[in-house]
Design an enzyme around this catalytic site. Sequence first.
Site, PDB file in Angstrom:
ATOM      1  CB  CYS A 236     -93.329  70.943 -29.058  1.00 49.66           C
ATOM      2  SG  CYS A 236     -93.433  72.714 -28.884  1.00 49.66           S
TER       3      CYS A 236
ATOM      4  CB  CYS B  51     -86.903  76.051 -30.930  1.00 48.95           C
ATOM      5  SG  CYS B  51     -87.146  74.281 -31.180  1.00 48.95           S
TER       6      CYS B  51
HETATM    7  N1  LIG Z   1     -90.758  72.736 -35.367  1.00 48.08           N
HETATM    8  C1  LIG Z   1     -90.424  71.608 -34.541  1.00 48.08           C
HETATM    9  C2  LIG Z   1     -91.476  71.280 -33.537  1.00 48.08           C
HETATM   10  C3  LIG Z   1     -91.707  72.337 -32.499  1.00 48.08           C
HETATM   11  C4  LIG Z   1     -90.508  72.517 -31.548  1.00 48.08           C
HETATM   12  C5  LIG Z   1     -90.821  73.498 -30.475  1.00 48.08           C
HETATM   13  N2  LIG Z   1     -91.056  74.831 -30.859  1.00 48.08           N
HETATM   14  C6  LIG Z   1     -89.980  73.378 -29.229  1.00 48.08           C
HETATM   15  O1  LIG Z   1     -90.136  74.255 -28.369  1.00 48.08           O
HETATM   16  O2  LIG Z   1     -89.270  72.396 -29.046  1.00 48.08           O
HETATM   17  C7  LIG Z   1     -90.216  70.348 -35.409  1.00 48.08           C
HETATM   18  O3  LIG Z   1     -90.855  70.239 -36.466  1.00 48.08           O
HETATM   19  O4  LIG Z   1     -89.424  69.496 -34.992  1.00 48.08           O
END
Ligand SMILES: N[C@@H](CCC[C@H](N)C(=O)O)C(=O)O
Length: 327
Positions: free
Chosen positions: A77, A228
């Site tokens: 993350c 993200c």
């Molecule tokens: N939802 C993603 C994990 C979280 C990613 C995050 N928000 C970021 O900033 O990279 C997954 O399940 O891969």
Amino acid sequence: MQIKVIKGHGSGNDFLLIDEISNAYTFTEKNRAELARLLCHRESELGADGILFVMNSVHADARMRVFNADGSEASMCGNGLRLVARYICELYGRSEAVIETMKADLKVSKQNDLFPDVHTYQVEISPVLFELKALPLKLNQPTLYNERIKELSAELRFTAVAVPNPHLIALVTTEQLQSDIQKQLSEKVNGPNELFPDGVNVSFVKQLDHGAIYVRTFERGVGFTNACGTAMSASSLVTCLQEINPFEQPITVYNNGGKVLCVVHKIAADYKIDLIGNATYLYEAAVEVNLERELVEISDKEELTEQDVYEKLQSEAQQIITEMLKG
Ligand SMILES: N[C@@H](CCC[C@H](N)C(=O)O)C(=O)O
């Protein structure tokens, strides 16, 4: 049980940080998943995109585990790692550290403020894997680079990359961005489906200017988020591979929660990305949690004021996005 949390965000991607180094919690694996589902629920008193558990590491300065709002654990993350970077650097009085994540030990460091008074950290995004088995994506080919997936769209071209969490990326037009194509196909690949058995983070990317892109991501285990970090890093890489943006130069990545900088490095046949952005705390709280009865109550809360300055960055970024998407 009583749990202390810090609520914070990286580009509006919000998390609850729980320190298992300084507090003697005895969470089971099941507890961590249950806590993520209960505390992240948007109708709970807290609400967040995920939980960052900060733990001791045997070989690095600390370990981060990230759980999505649906209770699934992610391998990485990017936005969350900036919050953990800040937490660990402040805890140990350092300006850099190495954080163990599920698949790699990653370098993090404090940086000059991206915007006046906005705490800014750089985190390493690596490894970068193009093999479809790393996502996994069940197609009868080894990689997918700027190609169609007939089951998903007749018009879009996708690149699949794991950093190391899985991403599916399409460069799109403003019309495609404004349509509901992203929602439809993201729900498809994150429900029961043959292509992505573990789901995937889906990003639509629009080039705004030389060295500037806009990225919107539907996150596996969450849904649409403000940003993200791993998706913005992977999207920057895709634009460099397509020779739209340069390697080794900062790319400004606008998102619905603000902006970050990404620098994509090519090292022999490998890639790695520096993700630079805010690590903003909203409040610190003590929370009474009853997992069996699914009850959450905040017993003590200290609001912080960092968000006031962050909102200036966010509104500047929002204006730029609106202007550029018009043009
Ligand atoms: N939802 C993603 C994990 C979280 C990613 C995050 N928000 C970021 O900033 O990279 C997954 O399940 O891969």
